[in-house]
Design an enzyme around this catalytic site. Structure first.
Site, short mmCIF file in Angstrom:
data_model
loop_
_atom_site.label_atom_id
_atom_site.label_comp_id
_atom_site.label_asym_id
_atom_site.label_seq_id
_atom_site.Cartn_x
_atom_site.Cartn_y
_atom_site.Cartn_z
CG LEU A 1 -7.38 -15.19 -11.10
CD1 LEU A 1 -6.51 -15.60 -12.28
CD2 LEU A 1 -8.45 -16.24 -10.83
N GLY B 1 -10.49 -11.32 -11.40
CA GLY B 1 -11.15 -12.63 -11.34
C GLY B 1 -12.49 -12.58 -10.62
CG ASN C 1 -8.00 -4.84 -11.31
OD1 ASN C 1 -8.37 -5.98 -11.55
ND2 ASN C 1 -7.41 -4.52 -10.18
CD GLU C 2 -7.48 -9.01 -15.22
OE1 GLU C 2 -8.09 -7.97 -15.51
OE2 GLU C 2 -8.06 -10.04 -14.87
C1 LIG Z 1 0.65 -12.18 -23.85
C2 LIG Z 1 -0.61 -12.47 -23.10
C3 LIG Z 1 -0.50 -13.68 -22.22
C4 LIG Z 1 -1.58 -13.65 -21.17
C5 LIG Z 1 -1.35 -14.70 -20.16
C6 LIG Z 1 -2.14 -14.50 -18.87
C7 LIG Z 1 -1.60 -13.42 -17.97
C8 LIG Z 1 -2.04 -13.46 -16.54
C9 LIG Z 1 -3.49 -13.30 -16.32
C10 LIG Z 1 -3.84 -13.19 -14.87
C11 LIG Z 1 -5.23 -12.76 -14.68
C12 LIG Z 1 -5.41 -12.25 -13.29
C13 LIG Z 1 -6.57 -12.11 -12.72
C14 LIG Z 1 -6.72 -11.66 -11.30
O1 LIG Z 1 -7.76 -11.80 -10.72
S1 LIG Z 1 -5.36 -10.99 -10.50
C15 LIG Z 1 -5.94 -10.38 -8.93
C16 LIG Z 1 -6.47 -9.01 -9.09
N1 LIG Z 1 -7.01 -8.54 -7.85
C17 LIG Z 1 -6.81 -7.31 -7.40
O2 LIG Z 1 -6.18 -6.49 -8.02
C18 LIG Z 1 -7.39 -7.01 -6.06
C19 LIG Z 1 -6.34 -6.65 -5.08
N2 LIG Z 1 -6.94 -6.41 -3.77
C20 LIG Z 1 -7.55 -5.24 -3.46
O3 LIG Z 1 -7.70 -4.34 -4.24
C21 LIG Z 1 -8.06 -5.15 -2.06
O4 LIG Z 1 -7.44 -6.14 -1.29
C22 LIG Z 1 -9.59 -5.30 -1.94
C23 LIG Z 1 -10.30 -4.08 -2.53
C24 LIG Z 1 -10.08 -6.58 -2.61
C25 LIG Z 1 -9.95 -5.39 -0.43
O5 LIG Z 1 -9.40 -4.29 0.26
P1 LIG Z 1 -9.26 -4.33 1.85
O6 LIG Z 1 -8.74 -3.02 2.27
O7 LIG Z 1 -10.53 -4.82 2.45
O8 LIG Z 1 -8.21 -5.51 2.14
P2 LIG Z 1 -6.62 -5.44 1.96
O9 LIG Z 1 -6.25 -4.76 0.72
O10 LIG Z 1 -6.02 -4.96 3.23
O11 LIG Z 1 -6.29 -7.00 1.76
C26 LIG Z 1 -6.32 -7.92 2.85
C27 LIG Z 1 -5.26 -8.97 2.61
O12 LIG Z 1 -5.61 -9.70 1.44
C28 LIG Z 1 -4.51 -9.66 0.51
N3 LIG Z 1 -5.04 -9.70 -0.86
C29 LIG Z 1 -5.86 -8.82 -1.44
N4 LIG Z 1 -6.16 -9.19 -2.68
C30 LIG Z 1 -5.51 -10.35 -2.90
C31 LIG Z 1 -5.43 -11.24 -4.00
N5 LIG Z 1 -6.08 -11.04 -5.16
N6 LIG Z 1 -4.67 -12.33 -3.87
C32 LIG Z 1 -4.01 -12.59 -2.73
N7 LIG Z 1 -4.05 -11.79 -1.63
C33 LIG Z 1 -4.80 -10.68 -1.72
C34 LIG Z 1 -3.81 -8.36 0.83
O13 LIG Z 1 -2.49 -8.38 0.35
C35 LIG Z 1 -3.89 -8.36 2.34
O14 LIG Z 1 -2.91 -9.28 2.81
P3 LIG Z 1 -2.13 -9.02 4.18
O15 LIG Z 1 -3.20 -8.99 5.25
O16 LIG Z 1 -1.20 -10.17 4.30
O17 LIG Z 1 -1.41 -7.70 4.03
#
Ligand SMILES: CCCCCCCCCCC/C=C/C(=O)SCCNC(=O)CCNC(=O)[C@H](O)C(C)(C)COP(=O)(O)OP(=O)(O)OC[C@H]1O[C@@H](n2cnc3c(N)ncnc32)[C@H](O)[C@@H]1OP(=O)(O)O
Length: 286
Positions: free
Chosen positions: A92, A137, A161-162
């Site tokens: 997400l 996601g 990994n949330e």
């Molecule tokens: C009481 C109970 C109630 C419950 C109610 C619900 C609660 C909420 C539930 C929400 C569920 C959430 C689900 C999700 O999917 S959350 C997202 C999780 N994702 C991650 O943790 C991944 C994060 N990203 C990474 O680990 C790395 O970016 C990755 C391995 C994917 C790639 O690495 P790489 O080195 O190639 O790239 P960068 O890290 O440099 O990233 C490049 C740019 O992209 C931005 N980025 C990365 N991931 C995301 C993302 N998920 N969303 C938005 N943007 C993202 C990153 O910041 C870099 O941006 P900049 O270039 O601007 O620095």
């Protein structure tokens, strides 16, 4: 309202593109962030660089593409993969869940639910060719598929990994994880926010097969051929029997789930956790 209008526009643009590219002989249609090839086994490629995060636009285009494929009775199966090198999907879009207003959070979550329900209950055979990192996601998309093939690259990890982000996987993420890897493994992996390497993911059952990176697509195609040999009606009824209760569990409480998400994500403490996580991602570069 705005989203409904965007949806109509995208559907219109999508069908225009579909017609034009068909005339060129290549059976494919595309939105900006999703490319669909329907020559041979259908392949859906996410292309929302840099990391295929599921922004509202990306979710909308994904859902529309899926709807179009579902409506094409000649298409019985789809391979889901990524066009972004090294990334299947970063999950997400964190920027949709940070610093916005409650109405936006509600709209976003409704669309996350919609895509999940469509994918998880799809009558089509879904095979994922996981050719990169697949956290949260991203893992959810893969878990919706009937079969998961992952590239054997230890840099790629997959899992829900949330909890590492200071947020909580919703009950329907959890239900699907339990359905896939069993209660004990899911309990441990969810609490720890484990991101599995391909070998670990295979061992625990998050993926079904791990193959050398250059064979992910050919393997996904051969898996699809095998699944296509099963009569649709019996396979679909079986899939429905296995998945209906999990999907119904969300359907009967969609509104409450949206409210829960909106109030949870709006909390100062959760926004602070997301802020810290986003900063950590930025600092990784510097
Ligand atoms: C009481 C109970 C109630 C419950 C109610 C619900 C609660 C909420 C539930 C929400 C569920 C959430 C689900 C999700 O999917 S959350 C997202 C999780 N994702 C991650 O943790 C991944 C994060 N990203 C990474 O680990 C790395 O970016 C990755 C391995 C994917 C790639 O690495 P790489 O080195 O190639 O790239 P960068 O890290 O440099 O990233 C490049 C740019 O992209 C931005 N980025 C990365 N991931 C995301 C993302 N998920 N969303 C938005 N943007 C993202 C990153 O910041 C870099 O941006 P900049 O270039 O601007 O620095």
């Amino acid at each position: 309202m705005a989203l409904a209008a965007a949806r109509r526009l995208l559907l219109h643009a999508g069908s225009r593109l579909g017609r034009r590219e068909a005339v060129d002989g290549a059976r494919r249609f595309a939105n900006k962030r999703v490319l669909v090839e329907t020559e041979g086994p259908a392949v859906m490629k996410l292309r929302n660089p840099p990391v295929n995060s599921l922004s509202l636009e990306c979710l909308t285009e994904f859902t529309i593409s899926l709807e179009k494929l579902e409506n094409d009775k000649s298409i019985r199966g789809v391979i889901l993969t990524s066009e972004c090198p090294g990334i299947f999907s970063a999950g997400l879009d964190l920027l949709e869940m940070y610093g916005r207003n409650p109405a936006h959070y509600a709209e976003y979550w409704k669309n996350v639910q919609e895509l999940w329900l469509r994918l998880y209950t799809s009558n089509m055979i879904l095979v994922s060719a996981i050719n990169g990192a697949s956290p949260a996601g991203g893992c959810l998309l893969a878990l919706c598929c009937d079969y998961r093939v992952m590239a054997d690259n230890p840099k790629y990890t997959i899992g829900l990994n949330e909890s590492l982000l200071g947020i909580v996987a919703p009950f329907w993420f959890k239900d699907m994880y339990v359905n896939t890897i069993g209660h004990r493994e899911a309990e441990r992996a969810l609490q720890l926010g484990t991101l599995f390497s391909p070998a670990e993911a295979l061992k625990v059952g998050v993926v079904d097969e791990v193959v050398p990176e250059d064979q992910v697509h050919s393997k996904a195609r051969s898996v699809m051929t095998k699944w296509l040999a099963i009569p649709d009606h019996s396979r679909q009824l079986t899939k429905n029997m296995m998945r209906k209760a999990t999907a119904d569990n969300l359907i009967k409480q969609r509104e409450a789930d949206i409210q829960n998400f909106t109030s949870f994500i709006s909390k100062d403490s959760i926004q602070k956790s997301l802020h810290m996580y986003l900063e950590k991602l930025k600092q990784k570069k510097g």
